[in-house]
Design a protein around this motif. Structure first.
Motif, PDB file in Angstrom:
ATOM      1  N   ASN A 119       0.818  -1.213   0.000  1.00 59.50           N
ATOM      2  CA  ASN A 119       0.000   0.000   0.000  1.00 59.50           C
ATOM      3  C   ASN A 119       0.851   1.263   0.000  1.00 59.50           C
ATOM      4  N   ILE A 151      -5.543   4.155   4.228  1.00 61.41           N
ATOM      5  CA  ILE A 151      -5.089   3.782   2.878  1.00 61.41           C
ATOM      6  C   ILE A 151      -5.710   2.452   2.469  1.00 61.41           C
ATOM      7  N   ASN A 152      -5.718   1.504   3.397  1.00 58.90           N
ATOM      8  CA  ASN A 152      -6.351   0.205   3.141  1.00 58.90           C
ATOM      9  C   ASN A 152      -7.832   0.370   2.819  1.00 58.90           C
ATOM     10  N   SER A 212      -8.257   1.965  -0.707  1.00 55.15           N
ATOM     11  CA  SER A 212      -7.348   1.488  -1.763  1.00 55.15           C
ATOM     12  C   SER A 212      -8.077   1.165  -3.066  1.00 55.15           C
ATOM     13  N   THR A 213      -9.342   0.751  -2.992  1.00 55.28           N
ATOM     14  CA  THR A 213     -10.082   0.390  -4.208  1.00 55.28           C
ATOM     15  C   THR A 213     -11.116   1.446  -4.594  1.00 55.28           C
TER      16      THR A 213
END
Length: 602
Positions: A9, A339-340, A343-344
């Motif tokens: 990431n 961020i996780n 992320s998509t």
């Protein structure tokens, strides 16, 4: 330290071009270590020239790097010393200056990337669903976006680049020393290797723990300060100010202790390495005196001290980089989670401000068979709701608390997406409508958010100062029955309202919210209990203003006052997420049992 997904990431934040730039700068730092190696071995050469047989020095196999300097054999010893001295100073200074330039490039490059990444992260976060956004701690999200990204980029990625370049530079220097004298190199490796390992093992766990603890306490401190400022009246009346002062003092003391611990860690490394350098010099001297002549011993000691003088700072920088990475990792865990989370997520298209659309919006809203479940809930908040809002009509949505009125409004605004069914605004889904006709849809909540800026800035929330004139602002204030109040203020539109607009009453804050909504001349206006704090005269004037827009602006009102809804073209009565009756005011009174008593509208 970092789990695989964290590394993925973090690197994913950088483009391919960014990674190539960082790699190039890091490799350049590594290549520069050759200048260090040249300077170190040249110091040994200098010692041999000073006390050895200068005529054979340039043919010595230990000085393979200097065989091209055999033209110096014809020089006098003083001239050779001076020339080699110049070469040493030049190589070491050149390495330092170029290294400083490259480090500056890395830091500035990553600082700019930090600003870009922070903006992208915010954009993605704000593209989440409303329930996802509101399920997060705002102080934690603010810290993650504001300082967490900077810590991640500068504290982790920049330190990682420095760590890699220093490790390879150290290896090159040690290899060169090994070629000169393997015993000196072995002592350097064993001594500083053991010291570095001990320092790492004793500080890395502590650094991460301190970083995590400091982040947790900073968030707790922010929350306590927020509670104190936002609930001041209740706290003051309860006489609990000392409680908050003591809690805040306690957190500040713990943070100060953590800060002192973190700031002292580099000093431990510094003093331990200095002691190691002295011990190493003694060992080198001992072995050289036993095995070599005095001339060779002095040259080797010179090389050791020269190497140690360059190796020690490298080890300190490596140690410090590891400490910074560990500390940063402890403090960026919330940022990594964010961020996780996103992320998509694909950021929503940037809304335009005052773009002219060829096909103007038709203020027509159609809600068709909409059912909505909140995440994790088995019971629908709305069930099979259908509602047509004609162009230019005044529509009221009423019902008991928890009936689903605000949920329906959030769906119309595109803040929530229906579990089934559809909502169309001028033939488009709500999000597309907001993009196609910016400013044509406006919303006023019950609790209007007012910041500490001026009246003008509060009304122009989300717009540049050049996008609307004072005349347009005054027009919106007149609509909200607030112009006379502002006109009588000494500084007018430039009056600062203070935190949460404390200079205005609750009703005046609601009117400011209405003025804010009307600034862009919307064609669809949604008022969610937006007149609940108004006095009768102010509400009457606003209702008259709304009536004056009849046929042009579609107005949706959630209200509990008869004066607000009596003249509505359409009233929808919700109970437990279902519309059980819709029609004009008289129709609702006739079809809802005990309507007058249960609704408290009359």
């Amino acid at each position: 330290m970092f789990i695989r997904s964290d590394v993925k990431n973090i690197l994913g934040l950088l483009s391919r071009r960014d990674k190539l730039i960082l790699l190039s700068l890091t490799v350049a730092q590594i290549v520069l270590s050759l200048l260090d190696l040249f300077g170190i071995l040249a110091i040994g050469l200098l010692g041999l020239i000073a006390i050895g047989d200068a005529s054979k020095i340039f043919e010595d196999s230990k000085f393979i790097l200097f065989r091209n300097l055999n033209w110096m054999n014809d020089m006098s010893t003083d001239r050779q010393l001076f020339t080699i001295g110049i070469l040493i100073v030049t190589s070491l200074l050149l390495k330092s200056f170029i290294s400083m330039f490259i480090n500056r490039k890395i830091v500035f490059f990553l600082s700019k990337k930090s600003a870009v990444i922070s903006s992208d992260l915010l954009s993605k976060f704000m593209s989440l669903s409303m329930q996802d956004i509101y399920s997060k701690s705002f102080p934690e999200m603010i810290a993650s976006i504001k300082t967490g990204v900077g810590t991640l980029i500068i504290g982790v990625i920049s330190s990682l680049c420095l760590l890699i370049s220093e490790v390879f530079s150290l290896l090159i220097v040690l290899l060169g020393v090994f070629m000169y004298d393997y015993q000196t190199a072995i002592i350097l490796v064993l001594l500083f290797g053991a010291v570095s390992l001990v320092l790492y093992l004793t500080t890395h766990t502590k650094s991460r723990a301190l970083g995590e603890s400091s982040t947790s306490m900073n968030l707790a401190l922010d929350n306590k300060l927020m509670e104190l400022f936002t609930s001041y009246r209740e706290i003051y009346v309860k006489n609990r100010l000392n409680f908050f002062n003591n809690k805040i003092r306690e957190l500040n003391m713990k943070l100060a202790h953590n800060s002192a611990e973190l700031n002292f860690i580099p000093y431990i490394s510094k003093y331990v390495i200095e002691i190691s350098l002295v011990v190493g010099a003694f060992l080198i001297l001992f072995f050289q005196i036993i095995q070599s002549d005095l001339v060779q011993s002095i040259a080797t000691i010179g090389v050791f001290f020269a190497a140690g003088a360059r190796v020690s700072p490298s080890i300190l920088r490596i140690q410090q980089s590891l400490v910074v990475i560990r500390t940063s990792y402890g403090s960026i865990i919330p940022t990594l989670k964010l961020i996780n989370l996103v992320s998509t997520v694909k950021p929503q298209t940037q809304f335009r401000s005052k773009t002219i659309i060829k096909n103007p919006i038709r203020p027509l809203v159609q809600v068709s068979n909409v059912t909505y479940f909140y995440p994790g809930s088995k019971k629908p908040a709305l069930t099979n709701v259908s509602l047509d809002l004609p162009e230019g009509s005044l529509v009221a949505i009423i019902g008991p608390s928890g009936a689903g009125k605000t949920t329906l409004v959030d769906l119309i605004l595109g803040l929530l997406s229906p579990s089934s069914g559809s909502i169309k605004i001028s033939g488009e889904n709500p999000i597309d409508a907001l993009n196609l006709w910016p400013g044509s849809i406006a919303y006023v909540p019950q609790d209007v958010t007012i910041n500490s800026n001026s009246i003008r800035e509060n009304i122009m929330l989300g717009y540049e100062s050049t996008e609307f004139t004072d005349e347009e602002i005054i027009e919106s204030l007149k609509f909200a029955n607030l112009y006379q109040k502002v006109k009588n203020l000494e500084t007018g539109l430039d009056t600062l309202l203070g935190e949460k607009g404390f200079k205005f009453s609750g009703g005046e804050r609601q009117r400011l919210g209405i003025a804010r909504a009307m600034l862009s001349k919307p064609r669809i206006l949604i008022l969610d209990e937006s007149t609940s704090a108004l006095d009768n005269d102010s509400e009457k004037m606003i209702i008259n203003s709304i009536k004056g827009m009849h046929g042009v602006v579609t107005v949706v009102v959630i209200a509990h006052r008869i004066s607000t809804i009596r003249d509505s073209d359409l009233i929808a009565y919700l109970v437990n997420g279902e519309i059980i009756s819709q029609g004009n005011f008289q129709h609702i009174r006739n079809t809802i049992p005990n309507f007058d008593n249960t609704s408290k509208l009359i």
